[in-house]
Design a protein around this motif. Structure first.
Motif, PDB file in Angstrom:
ATOM      1  N   THR A 124      14.355  11.456 -18.054  1.00 35.48           N
ATOM      2  CA  THR A 124      14.108  12.975 -17.148  1.00 35.48           C
ATOM      3  C   THR A 124      15.253  13.573 -16.571  1.00 35.48           C
ATOM      4  N   VAL A 125      15.166  14.391 -15.963  1.00 35.42           N
ATOM      5  CA  VAL A 125      16.053  15.698 -15.885  1.00 35.42           C
ATOM      6  C   VAL A 125      17.232  15.196 -14.661  1.00 35.42           C
ATOM      7  N   LYS A 126      16.584  14.664 -13.488  1.00 34.18           N
ATOM      8  CA  LYS A 126      17.317  13.493 -12.931  1.00 34.18           C
ATOM      9  C   LYS A 126      17.395  12.343 -13.015  1.00 34.18           C
ATOM     10  N   ALA A 127      17.838  11.937 -13.997  1.00 36.44           N
ATOM     11  CA  ALA A 127      17.947  10.109 -14.450  1.00 36.44           C
ATOM     12  C   ALA A 127      18.887   9.957 -14.002  1.00 36.44           C
ATOM     13  N   GLY A 128      19.064   8.526 -13.339  1.00 32.40           N
ATOM     14  CA  GLY A 128      19.900   8.187 -12.316  1.00 32.40           C
ATOM     15  C   GLY A 128      20.088   8.598 -11.180  1.00 32.40           C
ATOM     16  N   GLU A 129      19.038   9.529 -10.264  1.00 35.79           N
ATOM     17  CA  GLU A 129      19.484  10.129  -9.404  1.00 35.79           C
ATOM     18  C   GLU A 129      18.659  10.167  -8.180  1.00 35.79           C
ATOM     19  N   LEU A 130      18.855   9.599  -6.812  1.00 32.22           N
ATOM     20  CA  LEU A 130      17.323   9.282  -6.101  1.00 32.22           C
ATOM     21  C   LEU A 130      16.696  10.054  -6.352  1.00 32.22           C
ATOM     22  N   ASP A 131      14.807   9.788  -6.136  1.00 33.91           N
ATOM     23  CA  ASP A 131      14.039  10.313  -6.546  1.00 33.91           C
ATOM     24  C   ASP A 131      13.311  11.255  -4.877  1.00 33.91           C
ATOM     25  N   VAL A 132      13.303  12.847  -4.611  1.00 33.67           N
ATOM     26  CA  VAL A 132      13.377  12.613  -3.638  1.00 33.67           C
ATOM     27  C   VAL A 132      11.717  12.692  -3.162  1.00 33.67           C
ATOM     28  N   ALA A 133      11.635  12.768  -4.425  1.00 28.24           N
ATOM     29  CA  ALA A 133       9.552  12.211  -3.975  1.00 28.24           C
ATOM     30  C   ALA A 133       8.775  11.561  -3.512  1.00 28.24           C
ATOM     31  N   HIS A 134      10.110   9.868  -3.225  1.00 27.64           N
ATOM     32  CA  HIS A 134      10.186   8.877  -2.797  1.00 27.64           C
ATOM     33  C   HIS A 134      10.143   8.180  -2.004  1.00 27.64           C
ATOM     34  N   MET A 135      11.494   9.315  -1.069  1.00 27.92           N
ATOM     35  CA  MET A 135      12.025   9.296  -0.195  1.00 27.92           C
ATOM     36  C   MET A 135      11.457   8.693   0.891  1.00 27.92           C
ATOM     37  N   ASN A 136       9.647   9.113   0.933  1.00 20.90           N
ATOM     38  CA  ASN A 136       9.443   9.113   2.535  1.00 20.90           C
ATOM     39  C   ASN A 136       8.405   7.715   1.945  1.00 20.90           C
ATOM     40  N   SER A 137       7.654   7.292   1.279  1.00 23.46           N
ATOM     41  CA  SER A 137       7.497   5.519   0.808  1.00 23.46           C
ATOM     42  C   SER A 137       8.915   4.872   0.883  1.00 23.46           C
ATOM     43  N   TRP A 138       9.794   4.922   1.017  1.00 24.44           N
ATOM     44  CA  TRP A 138      11.092   4.250   1.115  1.00 24.44           C
ATOM     45  C   TRP A 138      11.731   4.201   2.668  1.00 24.44           C
TER      46      TRP A 138
ATOM     47  N   LEU B  70       0.711  -1.238   0.190  1.00 26.57           N
ATOM     48  CA  LEU B  70       0.020  -0.201  -0.114  1.00 26.57           C
ATOM     49  C   LEU B  70       0.452   0.933  -0.032  1.00 26.57           C
ATOM     50  N   GLU B  71       2.351   0.813   0.605  1.00 28.10           N
ATOM     51  CA  GLU B  71       2.843   2.495   1.156  1.00 28.10           C
ATOM     52  C   GLU B  71       3.493   2.711  -0.942  1.00 28.10           C
ATOM     53  N   PHE B  72       3.433   1.514  -1.083  1.00 28.71           N
ATOM     54  CA  PHE B  72       4.302   2.131  -2.425  1.00 28.71           C
ATOM     55  C   PHE B  72       3.229   2.432  -3.480  1.00 28.71           C
ATOM     56  N   SER B  73       2.254   1.654  -4.318  1.00 26.93           N
ATOM     57  CA  SER B  73       0.907   2.095  -4.573  1.00 26.93           C
ATOM     58  C   SER B  73       0.487   2.957  -4.545  1.00 26.93           C
ATOM     59  N   LEU B  74       0.226   3.548  -3.439  1.00 23.71           N
ATOM     60  CA  LEU B  74      -0.444   4.682  -3.183  1.00 23.71           C
ATOM     61  C   LEU B  74       0.361   5.786  -3.907  1.00 23.71           C
ATOM     62  N   SER B  75       1.772   5.734  -3.712  1.00 23.10           N
ATOM     63  CA  SER B  75       2.240   7.517  -4.149  1.00 23.10           C
ATOM     64  C   SER B  75       2.772   7.301  -5.381  1.00 23.10           C
ATOM     65  N   GLY B  76       2.656   5.715  -5.768  1.00 20.54           N
ATOM     66  CA  GLY B  76       3.099   5.887  -6.902  1.00 20.54           C
ATOM     67  C   GLY B  76       4.326   5.862  -7.191  1.00 20.54           C
ATOM     68  N   THR B  77       4.924   4.637  -6.373  1.00 17.66           N
ATOM     69  CA  THR B  77       6.353   5.272  -6.363  1.00 17.66           C
ATOM     70  C   THR B  77       6.724   3.878  -7.047  1.00 17.66           C
ATOM     71  N   LYS B  78       7.590   3.414  -7.910  1.00 21.79           N
ATOM     72  CA  LYS B  78       8.102   2.591  -9.283  1.00 21.79           C
ATOM     73  C   LYS B  78       9.496   1.947  -8.925  1.00 21.79           C
ATOM     74  N   GLY B  79      10.437   3.413  -8.323  1.00 20.65           N
ATOM     75  CA  GLY B  79      11.505   2.784  -7.981  1.00 20.65           C
ATOM     76  C   GLY B  79      12.626   3.558  -6.959  1.00 20.65           C
ATOM     77  N   LEU B  80      13.304   3.526  -7.400  1.00 18.92           N
ATOM     78  CA  LEU B  80      14.604   3.788  -5.862  1.00 18.92           C
ATOM     79  C   LEU B  80      14.578   5.110  -6.966  1.00 18.92           C
ATOM     80  N   HIS B  81      14.884   4.987  -8.015  1.00 17.11           N
ATOM     81  CA  HIS B  81      16.240   6.725  -8.437  1.00 17.11           C
ATOM     82  C   HIS B  81      15.337   6.892  -9.768  1.00 17.11           C
ATOM     83  N   CYS B  82      14.882   8.775 -10.323  1.00 16.25           N
ATOM     84  CA  CYS B  82      14.482   8.495 -11.108  1.00 16.25           C
ATOM     85  C   CYS B  82      14.754   7.701 -12.349  1.00 16.25           C
ATOM     86  N   PRO B  83      13.615   7.740 -12.948  1.00 10.43           N
ATOM     87  CA  PRO B  83      13.734   6.602 -14.808  1.00 10.43           C
ATOM     88  C   PRO B  83      14.376   7.501 -15.736  1.00 10.43           C
ATOM     89  N   PRO B  84      14.748   6.980 -16.614  1.00  8.22           N
ATOM     90  CA  PRO B  84      15.321   7.208 -17.914  1.00  8.22           C
ATOM     91  C   PRO B  84      14.737   8.733 -18.814  1.00  8.22           C
TER      92      PRO B  84
END
Length: 275
Positions: free
Chosen positions: A63-77, A47-61
């Motif tokens: 994108t501006v920050k591709a490969g960096e940690l996705d700050v929007a998902h840090m709370n979920s992790w 539920l934590e990941f599905s409700l937040s829309g988290t797909k991975g730990l890093h920003c997807p290819p």
């Protein structure tokens, strides 16, 4: 008879060193609490990941920050990391239920589970000061649970330690409800009128203290009620107000005293042993 006595003593020892308790309406059934600790966290993580829309730990290819940690998902992790230690604790409880482990092992794993959560909450940095403060206070509650759970493994028959563990668990639960109201209710009381307003920050520890004091008063009231019940059982051999078979009877109280005496004698023998 000797074999039966040995089995009973083994069951008593296992129960005294367990970090979980039998299900009240199914005392002879499987260890429900341990099973829930193993199964429910997986649902919470999903539920934590599905409700937040988290797909991975890093920003997807691409994108501006591709490969960096996705700050929007840090709370979920961060939130999801609370659960694996509790799963391990549940597994240890199951193992202890069917093949008793050395004393202190189940409590140690449960203490580490709450200790991990405490560390995550205390290190849970937030850009909004109020958000960070309520998480830090939650971390203090979790740390209190961790310490008292560990203490209950060392002194499993201590009333004071058991009461402290119950107090900290209730405080953690109450503070979860308080956080929900503070952060998500939309109550104007907790809305900042301007960016530099410190009123909410000052009042939050006061609310925390009020809840803690209220729980202390509640536990004291419960303790006094228990004491009155025991005193009443001595005066009414047939139970309270002469109701036979109801309430706490003097016979039950005498049985309780005998069990306590046997327990102290057994512990005395253990203390005298060189093994």
């Amino acid at each position: 008879h000797g074999s039966g006595s040995s089995d009973a003593s083994t069951d008593d020892e296992s129960g005294a060193t367990a970090a979980t308790h039998p299900f009240i309406i199914w005392p002879k059934g499987p260890p429900i609490e341990a099973l829930l600790k193993v199964l429910l966290p997986f649902a919470a993580i999903y539920l934590e990941f599905s409700l937040s829309g988290t797909k991975g730990l890093h920003c997807p290819p691409r994108t501006v920050k591709a490969g960096e940690l996705d700050v929007a998902h840090m709370n979920s992790w961060s939130h999801a990391t609370n659960y694996p230690p509790l799963v391990l604790s549940g597994m240890v409880d199951l193992l202890h239920h069917y093949s008793p482990l050395p004393a202190g092992i189940p409590h140690g794993f449960l203490s580490l589970g709450f200790g991990t959560s405490a560390f995550l909450m205390l290190a849970h940095t937030k850009p909004e000061p109020l958000d960070g403060l309520v998480h830090q206070l939650l971390g203090l509650c979790m740390a209190g649970v961790s310490v008292t759970v560990l203490a209950s493994g060392i002194w499993p028959r201590s009333f004071a330690v058991g009461a402290a563990k119950s107090l900290m668990l209730m405080m953690e639960g109450c503070w979860f409800f308080a956080i929900t109201h503070i952060l998500f209710s939309g109550d104007v009381t907790w809305a900042a009128s301007h960016p530099g307003d410190m009123t909410r920050i000052i009042f939050t520890p006061v609310l925390f203290a009020w809840i803690f004091i209220g729980l202390l008063c509640f536990m004291l009231a419960v303790f006094l009620m228990m004491q009155l019940a025991l005193v009443g059982s001595r005066r009414h051999p047939k139970g309270f107000a002469g109701n036979k078979g109801k309430g706490i009877t003097s016979a039950n109280y005498q049985k309780y005293l005998k069990l306590q005496q046997k327990d102290h004698q057994a512990r005395g023998k253990e203390d005298d042993s060189c093994v």
